[in-house]
Scaffold this motif. Structure first.
Motif, PDB file in Angstrom:
ATOM      1  N   MET A 136       0.841  -1.190   0.000  1.00  0.00           N
ATOM      2  CA  MET A 136       0.000   0.000   0.000  1.00  0.00           C
ATOM      3  C   MET A 136       0.879   1.244   0.000  1.00  0.00           C
ATOM      4  N   LYS A 137       0.288   2.350  -0.423  1.00  0.00           N
ATOM      5  CA  LYS A 137       1.030   3.612  -0.434  1.00  0.00           C
ATOM      6  C   LYS A 137       0.974   4.268   0.945  1.00  0.00           C
ATOM      7  N   ILE A 138       1.974   5.088   1.214  1.00  0.00           N
ATOM      8  CA  ILE A 138       2.031   5.776   2.504  1.00  0.00           C
ATOM      9  C   ILE A 138       0.782   6.634   2.707  1.00  0.00           C
ATOM     10  N   LYS A 139       0.270   7.228   1.631  1.00  0.00           N
ATOM     11  CA  LYS A 139      -0.899   8.095   1.790  1.00  0.00           C
ATOM     12  C   LYS A 139      -2.125   7.316   2.266  1.00  0.00           C
ATOM     13  N   GLU A 140      -2.219   6.026   1.961  1.00  0.00           N
ATOM     14  CA  GLU A 140      -3.318   5.215   2.479  1.00  0.00           C
ATOM     15  C   GLU A 140      -3.206   5.063   3.987  1.00  0.00           C
ATOM     16  N   ILE A 141      -1.991   4.888   4.470  1.00  0.00           N
ATOM     17  CA  ILE A 141      -1.756   4.766   5.909  1.00  0.00           C
ATOM     18  C   ILE A 141      -2.068   6.079   6.603  1.00  0.00           C
ATOM     19  N   VAL A 142      -1.604   7.180   6.020  1.00  0.00           N
ATOM     20  CA  VAL A 142      -1.861   8.505   6.572  1.00  0.00           C
ATOM     21  C   VAL A 142      -3.358   8.773   6.635  1.00  0.00           C
ATOM     22  N   ASN A 143      -4.082   8.421   5.588  1.00  0.00           N
ATOM     23  CA  ASN A 143      -5.533   8.630   5.565  1.00  0.00           C
ATOM     24  C   ASN A 143      -6.225   7.851   6.670  1.00  0.00           C
ATOM     25  N   ALA A 144      -5.776   6.622   6.910  1.00  0.00           N
ATOM     26  CA  ALA A 144      -6.368   5.805   7.972  1.00  0.00           C
ATOM     27  C   ALA A 144      -6.131   6.427   9.347  1.00  0.00           C
ATOM     28  N   LEU A 145      -4.930   6.943   9.555  1.00  0.00           N
ATOM     29  CA  LEU A 145      -4.615   7.586  10.825  1.00  0.00           C
ATOM     30  C   LEU A 145      -5.444   8.863  11.007  1.00  0.00           C
ATOM     31  N   GLU A 146      -5.617   9.613   9.929  1.00  0.00           N
ATOM     32  CA  GLU A 146      -6.389  10.847  10.016  1.00  0.00           C
ATOM     33  C   GLU A 146      -7.879  10.572  10.215  1.00  0.00           C
ATOM     34  N   MET A 147      -8.367   9.449   9.748  1.00  0.00           N
ATOM     35  CA  MET A 147      -9.755   9.084  10.005  1.00  0.00           C
ATOM     36  C   MET A 147      -9.966   8.848  11.497  1.00  0.00           C
ATOM     37  N   PHE A 148      -8.967   8.261  12.162  1.00  0.00           N
ATOM     38  CA  PHE A 148      -9.066   7.991  13.594  1.00  0.00           C
ATOM     39  C   PHE A 148      -8.996   9.292  14.393  1.00  0.00           C
ATOM     40  N   ALA A 149      -8.100  10.181  14.013  1.00  0.00           N
ATOM     41  CA  ALA A 149      -7.907  11.449  14.727  1.00  0.00           C
ATOM     42  C   ALA A 149      -7.739  12.563  13.699  1.00  0.00           C
ATOM     43  N   PRO A 150      -8.834  13.121  13.182  1.00  0.00           N
ATOM     44  CA  PRO A 150      -8.747  14.143  12.134  1.00  0.00           C
ATOM     45  C   PRO A 150      -7.876  15.330  12.553  1.00  0.00           C
ATOM     46  N   LEU A 151      -7.075  15.819  11.624  1.00  0.00           N
ATOM     47  CA  LEU A 151      -6.170  16.932  11.930  1.00  0.00           C
ATOM     48  C   LEU A 151      -6.892  18.190  12.431  1.00  0.00           C
ATOM     49  N   PRO A 152      -8.125  18.494  11.981  1.00  0.00           N
ATOM     50  CA  PRO A 152      -8.792  19.692  12.514  1.00  0.00           C
ATOM     51  C   PRO A 152      -9.061  19.641  14.017  1.00  0.00           C
ATOM     52  N   LEU A 153      -8.898  18.475  14.644  1.00  0.00           N
ATOM     53  CA  LEU A 153      -9.094  18.379  16.091  1.00  0.00           C
ATOM     54  C   LEU A 153      -7.892  18.901  16.869  1.00  0.00           C
ATOM     55  N   GLN A 154      -6.787  19.175  16.188  1.00  0.00           N
ATOM     56  CA  GLN A 154      -5.599  19.636  16.908  1.00  0.00           C
ATOM     57  C   GLN A 154      -5.793  21.061  17.428  1.00  0.00           C
ATOM     58  N   ASP A 155      -5.067  21.383  18.503  1.00  0.00           N
ATOM     59  CA  ASP A 155      -5.123  22.721  19.084  1.00  0.00           C
ATOM     60  C   ASP A 155      -4.393  23.715  18.183  1.00  0.00           C
ATOM     61  N   GLY A 156      -4.706  24.994  18.362  1.00  0.00           N
ATOM     62  CA  GLY A 156      -4.203  26.026  17.464  1.00  0.00           C
ATOM     63  C   GLY A 156      -2.697  26.168  17.422  1.00  0.00           C
ATOM     64  N   PHE A 157      -2.014  25.846  18.522  1.00  0.00           N
ATOM     65  CA  PHE A 157      -0.552  26.002  18.568  1.00  0.00           C
ATOM     66  C   PHE A 157       0.183  24.866  17.883  1.00  0.00           C
ATOM     67  N   ASP A 158      -0.517  23.807  17.533  1.00  0.00           N
ATOM     68  CA  ASP A 158       0.119  22.546  17.165  1.00  0.00           C
ATOM     69  C   ASP A 158       0.536  22.506  15.700  1.00  0.00           C
ATOM     70  N   ASN A 159       1.311  21.468  15.359  1.00  0.00           N
ATOM     71  CA  ASN A 159       1.753  21.267  13.974  1.00  0.00           C
ATOM     72  C   ASN A 159       1.731  19.783  13.642  1.00  0.00           C
ATOM     73  N   ALA A 160       0.615  19.130  13.974  1.00  0.00           N
ATOM     74  CA  ALA A 160       0.473  17.712  13.659  1.00  0.00           C
ATOM     75  C   ALA A 160       0.316  17.524  12.150  1.00  0.00           C
ATOM     76  N   GLY A 161       0.459  16.266  11.708  1.00  0.00           N
ATOM     77  CA  GLY A 161       0.299  15.946  10.299  1.00  0.00           C
ATOM     78  C   GLY A 161       1.617  15.578   9.644  1.00  0.00           C
ATOM     79  N   LEU A 162       1.653  15.716   8.327  1.00  0.00           N
ATOM     80  CA  LEU A 162       2.839  15.352   7.563  1.00  0.00           C
ATOM     81  C   LEU A 162       3.981  16.308   7.879  1.00  0.00           C
ATOM     82  N   GLN A 163       5.090  15.766   8.324  1.00  0.00           N
ATOM     83  CA  GLN A 163       6.257  16.567   8.685  1.00  0.00           C
ATOM     84  C   GLN A 163       7.290  16.605   7.556  1.00  0.00           C
TER      85      GLN A 163
END
Length: 364
Positions: free
Chosen positions: A1-28
């Motif tokens: 599988m492609k990395i983006k499929e894994i990333v999508n699965a992780l984001e479904m569990f904890a969507p990035l919009p749930l992060q606090d304003g100071f944060d920088n979660a997601g693709l680094q």
């Protein structure tokens, strides 16, 4: 599988919009179109962790703490973050982080801590507010089921442990189609009356665009009417910290000793013991002392977190037992959440939790 499929699965569990304003979660770092050769799971990204991924032949690192928090004007290797960036790029390793979005998500970091402690009746200590919308739309009676189902599939209608929630009112809509239109019903130039259903349903605000797209894709009208209303309701399934109860009360000393063992803490710092029994437990992984007022207001017997300021011990010594167990120690089991998600979604993917202890704090 492609990395983006894994990333999508992780984001479904904890969507990035749930992060606090100071944060920088997601693709680094890295590209997600590459085929995944394996995923290494960690709390912190360090040079040793990147070296471990290279040795294993894995091209994906999933971390809790983001490697990159601030902006960089140059990458010269002057600190460990820059050296990790350089090493990851050189070895084609993608780094993806789930931080406060995972803290705030249902079944996220704090739920895992509560599970380790053995809490029951767990609920969010500080639920998010002003994060929900109500959608109202009007649909011809023949298409109500199709539109409603599309809205549910897009993420509408979840209230607590219930889904597919909506309120529906039968009524009559009127319109007159002008020249150049292609009406679903009625004739151009004639006033038309159509039996319609008013659908009301709820959704997280961050899903507004996706829900609008889903609605427009199935609604039969050329110009469907719909409205979004902001809600002042608290979102009780999402937010900071956890509160719950032990099955049986414990003495303060027995409870603290059990926490020390469960989280392999080198030193549990705590406030003065007052001889109370511990049953209601509030907690927050990492730097969670900001939730102390919430824990006190909800009559918790103890508040567990990773970091507490010196003066907080004075402020709350008579109202609650404070247990400070270390930032790393409180969140170390986050790797198990990553592991469970990836094992369930991608059973063929090679996944390992790092063997590197990235805790920068040591105890004598």
């Amino acid at each position: 599988m492609k990395i983006k499929e894994i990333v999508n699965a992780l984001e479904m569990f904890a969507p990035l919009p749930l992060q606090d304003g100071f944060d920088n979660a997601g693709l680094q770092i890295g590209l997600t179109d590459a085929e995944a050769t394996g995923a290494l799971l960690c709390l912190d990204v360090t040079e040793a962790v990147v070296d471990e991924a290279v040795t294993l032949g894995y091209n994906l690192i999933v971390s809790h703490h983001p490697l990159i928090f601030k902006g960089y004007k140059s990458i010269t290797g002057k600190d460990y973050v820059e050296r990790c960036i350089m090493k990851a790029i050189k070895n084609d390793i993608t780094i993806f982080s789930m931080h406060t979005n995972l803290d705030n998500a249902p079944q996220g970091v704090n739920y895992k801590i509560a599970e380790k402690i053995g809490l029951q009746n767990i609920r969010i200590l500080d639920p998010k507010e002003n994060a929900l919308l109500k959608l109202v739309t009007f649909v011809p009676a023949k298409m109500v089921g199709i539109v409603r189902q599309a809205l549910f599939e897009a993420g509408c209608g979840c209230i607590g442990n219930y889904d597919a929630c909506s309120y529906n009112v039968e009524g009559e809509g009127t319109f007159r189609a002008q020249e150049g239109t292609h009406p679903y019903c009625g004739k151009i130039g004639e006033l038309h009356k159509e039996p319609e259903t008013r659908i009301e349903t709820i959704l997280p605000a961050y899903l507004r665009s996706a829900v609008t797209k889903a609605l427009l894709a199935v609604h039969p009208y050329e110009e469907p009417a719909y409205d979004f209303y902001p809600l002042a309701n608290t979102w009780n399934q999402v937010g900071s910290g956890i509160i719950g109860e032990l099955k049986e009360p414990e003495t303060e000393t027995d409870f603290l000793k059990r926490i020390k063992k469960t989280f392999e803490v080198g030193c549990v710092k705590h406030s003065r013991l007052n001889g109370r029994l511990i049953q209601t437990v509030a907690l927050c992984g990492g730097a969670g002392a900001f939730l102390l007022p919430k824990a006190v207001s909800q009559r918790a017997d103890v508040f567990i977190t990773g970091e507490v300021k010196y003066h907080d011990y004075f402020s709350y010594e008579h109202s609650i037992l404070i247990a400070e167990i270390g930032h790393y120690e409180s969140e170390q089991y986050t790797k198990e959440i990553f592991y469970s998600i990836l094992r369930e979604m991608f059973p063929a993917l090679e996944v390992q939790m790092t063997r590197v202890n990235t805790n920068p704090i040591k105890y004598l």
